[in-house]
Write a protein that holds these residues in place. Sequence first.
Motif, PDB file in Angstrom:
ATOM      1  N   HIS A 118       0.643  -8.509   3.368  1.00 50.63           N
ATOM      2  CA  HIS A 118       0.685  -7.056   3.354  1.00 50.63           C
ATOM      3  C   HIS A 118       2.322  -6.819   3.655  1.00 50.63           C
ATOM      4  O   HIS A 118       2.995  -7.514   4.195  1.00 50.63           O
ATOM      5  CB  HIS A 118      -0.103  -6.632   4.839  1.00 50.63           C
TER       6      HIS A 118
ATOM      7  N   PHE B 255      -2.561   0.506  -3.998  1.00 50.64           N
ATOM      8  CA  PHE B 255      -1.830  -0.449  -4.055  1.00 50.64           C
ATOM      9  C   PHE B 255      -0.971  -0.754  -5.218  1.00 50.64           C
ATOM     10  O   PHE B 255      -1.704  -0.229  -6.445  1.00 50.64           O
ATOM     11  CB  PHE B 255      -2.483  -1.847  -3.290  1.00 50.64           C
TER      12      PHE B 255
ATOM     13  N   LYS C 143      -7.887  -0.982   5.860  1.00 52.97           N
ATOM     14  CA  LYS C 143      -6.521  -1.420   5.964  1.00 52.97           C
ATOM     15  C   LYS C 143      -6.254  -1.512   7.500  1.00 52.97           C
ATOM     16  O   LYS C 143      -6.700  -0.775   8.451  1.00 52.97           O
ATOM     17  CB  LYS C 143      -5.575  -0.484   5.285  1.00 52.97           C
TER      18      LYS C 143
ATOM     19  N   TRP D 124       0.049   1.954  -9.505  1.00 49.54           N
ATOM     20  CA  TRP D 124      -0.577   2.130  -8.201  1.00 49.54           C
ATOM     21  C   TRP D 124      -1.803   2.569  -8.373  1.00 49.54           C
ATOM     22  O   TRP D 124      -2.160   3.652  -9.080  1.00 49.54           O
ATOM     23  CB  TRP D 124      -0.036   3.323  -7.310  1.00 49.54           C
TER      24      TRP D 124
ATOM     25  N   TRP E  32       0.883  -1.245  -0.006  1.00 47.75           N
ATOM     26  CA  TRP E  32       0.039   0.043  -0.113  1.00 47.75           C
ATOM     27  C   TRP E  32       0.855   1.350  -0.078  1.00 47.75           C
ATOM     28  O   TRP E  32       1.852   1.219   0.655  1.00 47.75           O
ATOM     29  CB  TRP E  32      -0.893  -0.055   1.097  1.00 47.75           C
TER      30      TRP E  32
END
Length: 135
Positions: free
Chosen positions: A87, A19, A134, A105, A14
């Motif tokens: 992650h 992301f 998140k 992104w 992220w």
Amino acid sequence: MMQPATEVVAALIWNQDKFMICQRPAHKARGMLWEFVGGKVEPGETREQALIRECQEELSITLDVGEVFMDVVHEYPDLTVHLTLFHATIREGVPQKLEHNDIRWITVDEIDQFAFCPADEEILIRLKQSKGRKN
């Protein structure tokens, strides 16, 4: 006959609300489709070690690997993959297109504008469901 699954790892990286996704080169299987960066786990590696190595090889970045976001098993015609998506954050470096055709992104709202590898579909559904949550 189901062959044993190939262990594959990938990174959900992220940057604020976006992301990172990477476009596979045209000459590879599933060429020009989008995916999360990563690759196969080699013998003797942990999944985290494999992910760090792959990101160094493919993007020239060093990752900090966090929690597992989710994992999926997907059967392609040529192989079965057990994909674990972690992650992750970039500790150092700027992503370079060493192996990929392109790097973008994107926000969760932009997912539908890109054609992803089939193994990623379940992950993308879950990303849309968990939008804005998140850790």
